[in-house]
Design a protein around this motif. Structure first.
Motif, PDB file in Angstrom:
ATOM      1  N   ARG A  51       0.836  -1.212   0.000  1.00 43.07           N
ATOM      2  CA  ARG A  51       0.000   0.000   0.000  1.00 43.07           C
ATOM      3  C   ARG A  51       0.865   1.254   0.000  1.00 43.07           C
ATOM      4  NH1 ARG A  51      -5.311   1.913  -0.591  1.00 43.07           N
ATOM      5  NH2 ARG A  51      -5.277   3.936   0.378  1.00 43.07           N
ATOM      6  N   GLU A  52       1.927   1.240   0.831  1.00 43.11           N
ATOM      7  CA  GLU A  52       2.838   2.381   0.884  1.00 43.11           C
ATOM      8  C   GLU A  52       3.520   2.603  -0.458  1.00 43.11           C
ATOM      9  OE1 GLU A  52       5.511   2.024   4.191  1.00 43.11           O
ATOM     10  OE2 GLU A  52       3.867   1.797   5.600  1.00 43.11           O
ATOM     11  N   SER A  53       3.933   1.520  -1.104  1.00 37.43           N
ATOM     12  CA  SER A  53       4.558   1.640  -2.424  1.00 37.43           C
ATOM     13  C   SER A  53       3.567   2.176  -3.445  1.00 37.43           C
ATOM     14  CB  SER A  53       5.091   0.283  -2.896  1.00 37.43           C
ATOM     15  OG  SER A  53       6.211  -0.089  -2.142  1.00 37.43           O
ATOM     16  N   GLY A  54       2.338   1.712  -3.352  1.00 41.15           N
ATOM     17  CA  GLY A  54       1.300   2.195  -4.261  1.00 41.15           C
ATOM     18  C   GLY A  54       1.022   3.672  -4.055  1.00 41.15           C
ATOM     19  N   ASP A  55       0.990   4.101  -2.794  1.00 42.62           N
ATOM     20  CA  ASP A  55       0.779   5.518  -2.497  1.00 42.62           C
ATOM     21  C   ASP A  55       1.932   6.359  -3.026  1.00 42.62           C
ATOM     22  OD1 ASP A  55      -1.585   4.847  -1.233  1.00 42.62           O
ATOM     23  OD2 ASP A  55      -0.782   5.075   0.806  1.00 42.62           O
ATOM     24  N   ARG A  56       3.141   5.878  -2.815  1.00 42.62           N
ATOM     25  CA  ARG A  56       4.327   6.606  -3.286  1.00 42.62           C
ATOM     26  C   ARG A  56       4.318   6.681  -4.809  1.00 42.62           C
ATOM     27  NH1 ARG A  56       7.789  10.494  -3.210  1.00 42.62           N
ATOM     28  NH2 ARG A  56       9.860   9.935  -3.842  1.00 42.62           N
ATOM     29  N   LEU A  69       4.299  10.095  -7.153  1.00 39.47           N
ATOM     30  CA  LEU A  69       5.257  10.347  -8.233  1.00 39.47           C
ATOM     31  C   LEU A  69       4.539  10.637  -9.549  1.00 39.47           C
ATOM     32  CD1 LEU A  69       7.894   7.605  -7.383  1.00 39.47           C
ATOM     33  CD2 LEU A  69       8.199  10.085  -7.187  1.00 39.47           C
ATOM     34  N   ARG A  70       3.468   9.882  -9.820  1.00 38.20           N
ATOM     35  CA  ARG A  70       2.698  10.131 -11.048  1.00 38.20           C
ATOM     36  C   ARG A  70       2.076  11.521 -11.021  1.00 38.20           C
ATOM     37  NH1 ARG A  70       1.504   4.676 -10.349  1.00 38.20           N
ATOM     38  NH2 ARG A  70      -0.412   5.116  -9.228  1.00 38.20           N
ATOM     39  N   ASP A  71       1.563  11.915  -9.862  1.00 36.15           N
ATOM     40  CA  ASP A  71       0.966  13.250  -9.735  1.00 36.15           C
ATOM     41  C   ASP A  71       2.011  14.337  -9.975  1.00 36.15           C
ATOM     42  OD1 ASP A  71      -1.439  12.038  -9.134  1.00 36.15           O
ATOM     43  OD2 ASP A  71      -1.291  12.418  -6.964  1.00 36.15           O
ATOM     44  N   ALA A 130       4.776  14.058 -11.666  1.00 30.46           N
ATOM     45  CA  ALA A 130       5.148  14.015 -13.078  1.00 30.46           C
ATOM     46  C   ALA A 130       4.117  14.756 -13.925  1.00 30.46           C
ATOM     47  CB  ALA A 130       5.281  12.566 -13.555  1.00 30.46           C
ATOM     48  N   GLN A 131       2.839  14.598 -13.585  1.00 31.18           N
ATOM     49  CA  GLN A 131       1.776  15.288 -14.317  1.00 31.18           C
ATOM     50  C   GLN A 131       1.915  16.800 -14.158  1.00 31.18           C
ATOM     51  OE1 GLN A 131      -0.449  14.061 -16.456  1.00 31.18           O
ATOM     52  NE2 GLN A 131      -1.118  16.137 -16.845  1.00 31.18           N
ATOM     53  N   HIS A 132       2.212  17.242 -12.945  1.00 27.73           N
ATOM     54  CA  HIS A 132       2.395  18.683 -12.702  1.00 27.73           C
ATOM     55  C   HIS A 132       3.594  19.217 -13.497  1.00 27.73           C
ATOM     56  CE1 HIS A 132      -0.738  19.134  -9.736  1.00 27.73           C
ATOM     57  NE2 HIS A 132      -0.266  18.112  -9.053  1.00 27.73           N
ATOM     58  N   MET A 133       4.668  18.436 -13.548  1.00 26.07           N
ATOM     59  CA  MET A 133       5.855  18.845 -14.320  1.00 26.07           C
ATOM     60  C   MET A 133       5.517  18.951 -15.807  1.00 26.07           C
ATOM     61  SD  MET A 133       8.907  18.970 -12.664  1.00 26.07           S
ATOM     62  CE  MET A 133       9.498  18.592 -11.045  1.00 26.07           C
ATOM     63  N   THR A 134       4.758  17.988 -16.303  1.00 27.41           N
ATOM     64  CA  THR A 134       4.360  17.997 -17.706  1.00 27.41           C
ATOM     65  C   THR A 134       3.515  19.227 -18.013  1.00 27.41           C
ATOM     66  OG1 THR A 134       4.440  15.588 -17.823  1.00 27.41           O
ATOM     67  CG2 THR A 134       3.113  16.710 -19.493  1.00 27.41           C
ATOM     68  N   GLU A 135       2.587  19.535 -17.129  1.00 21.65           N
ATOM     69  CA  GLU A 135       1.736  20.715 -17.322  1.00 21.65           C
ATOM     70  C   GLU A 135       2.561  21.996 -17.267  1.00 21.65           C
ATOM     71  OE1 GLU A 135      -1.192  20.180 -14.291  1.00 21.65           O
ATOM     72  OE2 GLU A 135      -2.173  18.556 -15.372  1.00 21.65           O
ATOM     73  N   ALA A 136       3.526  22.053 -16.364  1.00 20.41           N
ATOM     74  CA  ALA A 136       4.399  23.232 -16.275  1.00 20.41           C
ATOM     75  C   ALA A 136       5.224  23.372 -17.549  1.00 20.41           C
ATOM     76  CB  ALA A 136       5.305  23.128 -15.052  1.00 20.41           C
ATOM     77  N   ALA A 137       5.688  22.253 -18.075  1.00 24.36           N
ATOM     78  CA  ALA A 137       6.465  22.284 -19.325  1.00 24.36           C
ATOM     79  C   ALA A 137       5.626  22.827 -20.474  1.00 24.36           C
ATOM     80  CB  ALA A 137       6.973  20.873 -19.660  1.00 24.36           C
ATOM     81  N   GLU A 138       4.350  22.480 -20.497  1.00 27.27           N
ATOM     82  CA  GLU A 138       3.464  22.955 -21.558  1.00 27.27           C
ATOM     83  C   GLU A 138       3.222  24.459 -21.458  1.00 27.27           C
ATOM     84  OE1 GLU A 138       0.019  20.514 -21.062  1.00 27.27           O
ATOM     85  OE2 GLU A 138       0.981  18.759 -21.934  1.00 27.27           O
ATOM     86  N   ALA A 195       9.840  15.015 -15.648  1.00 24.51           N
ATOM     87  CA  ALA A 195       8.561  14.291 -15.658  1.00 24.51           C
ATOM     88  C   ALA A 195       8.766  12.857 -16.127  1.00 24.51           C
ATOM     89  CB  ALA A 195       7.551  15.007 -16.543  1.00 24.51           C
ATOM     90  N   ARG A 196       9.570  12.673 -17.154  1.00 26.71           N
ATOM     91  CA  ARG A 196       9.847  11.328 -17.670  1.00 26.71           C
ATOM     92  C   ARG A 196      10.513  10.469 -16.589  1.00 26.71           C
ATOM     93  NH1 ARG A 196      13.903   8.424 -19.413  1.00 26.71           N
ATOM     94  NH2 ARG A 196      15.402  10.119 -19.234  1.00 26.71           N
ATOM     95  N   LEU A 197      11.496  11.033 -15.905  1.00 25.15           N
ATOM     96  CA  LEU A 197      12.190  10.293 -14.851  1.00 25.15           C
ATOM     97  C   LEU A 197      11.245   9.943 -13.694  1.00 25.15           C
ATOM     98  CD1 LEU A 197      15.552  12.273 -14.798  1.00 25.15           C
ATOM     99  CD2 LEU A 197      15.157   9.967 -15.710  1.00 25.15           C
ATOM    100  N   LEU A 198      10.366  10.870 -13.348  1.00 25.97           N
ATOM    101  CA  LEU A 198       9.393  10.589 -12.291  1.00 25.97           C
ATOM    102  C   LEU A 198       8.434   9.474 -12.691  1.00 25.97           C
ATOM    103  CD1 LEU A 198       8.603  14.208 -11.105  1.00 25.97           C
ATOM    104  CD2 LEU A 198       9.659  12.406  -9.730  1.00 25.97           C
ATOM    105  N   ARG A 199       8.014   9.477 -13.962  1.00 22.97           N
ATOM    106  CA  ARG A 199       7.129   8.392 -14.424  1.00 22.97           C
ATOM    107  C   ARG A 199       7.839   7.046 -14.366  1.00 22.97           C
ATOM    108  NH1 ARG A 199       5.429  12.495 -17.912  1.00 22.97           N
ATOM    109  NH2 ARG A 199       6.901  11.846 -19.505  1.00 22.97           N
ATOM    110  N   GLU A 200       9.115   7.021 -14.746  1.00 22.40           N
ATOM    111  CA  GLU A 200       9.874   5.772 -14.669  1.00 22.40           C
ATOM    112  C   GLU A 200       9.996   5.305 -13.220  1.00 22.40           C
ATOM    113  OE1 GLU A 200      13.629   6.417 -16.582  1.00 22.40           O
ATOM    114  OE2 GLU A 200      12.734   6.541 -18.579  1.00 22.40           O
TER     115      GLU A 200
END
Length: 63
Positions: free
Chosen positions: A5-10, A14-16, A18-26, A41-46
């Protein structure tokens, strides 16, 4: 809270991020800054993908 559960939350955090970074890049007009944000963002998604898998079992939420 279980380790899975902790890993899933983490992974979700990270996905959230990464999404914010992607939006900032746009939104940015500076090409170098856009590239840096996209790379972060790519590194965070990985990292999220690695966090979302525990013991070979995919624990990411389905959408």
């Amino acid at each position: 809270m279980s380790a899975a559960r902790e890993s899933g939350d983490r992974a979700q955090q990270l996905r959230d991020k990464a999404q914010h970074m992607t939006e900032a890049a746009e939104r940015t007009t500076d090409p170098d800054q856009r590239r840096r944000l996209q790379e972060k963002a790519r590194l965070l998604r990985e990292q999220s993908d690695r966090q979302g898998t525990v013991g070979g079992e995919d624990i990411r939420p389905t959408r």
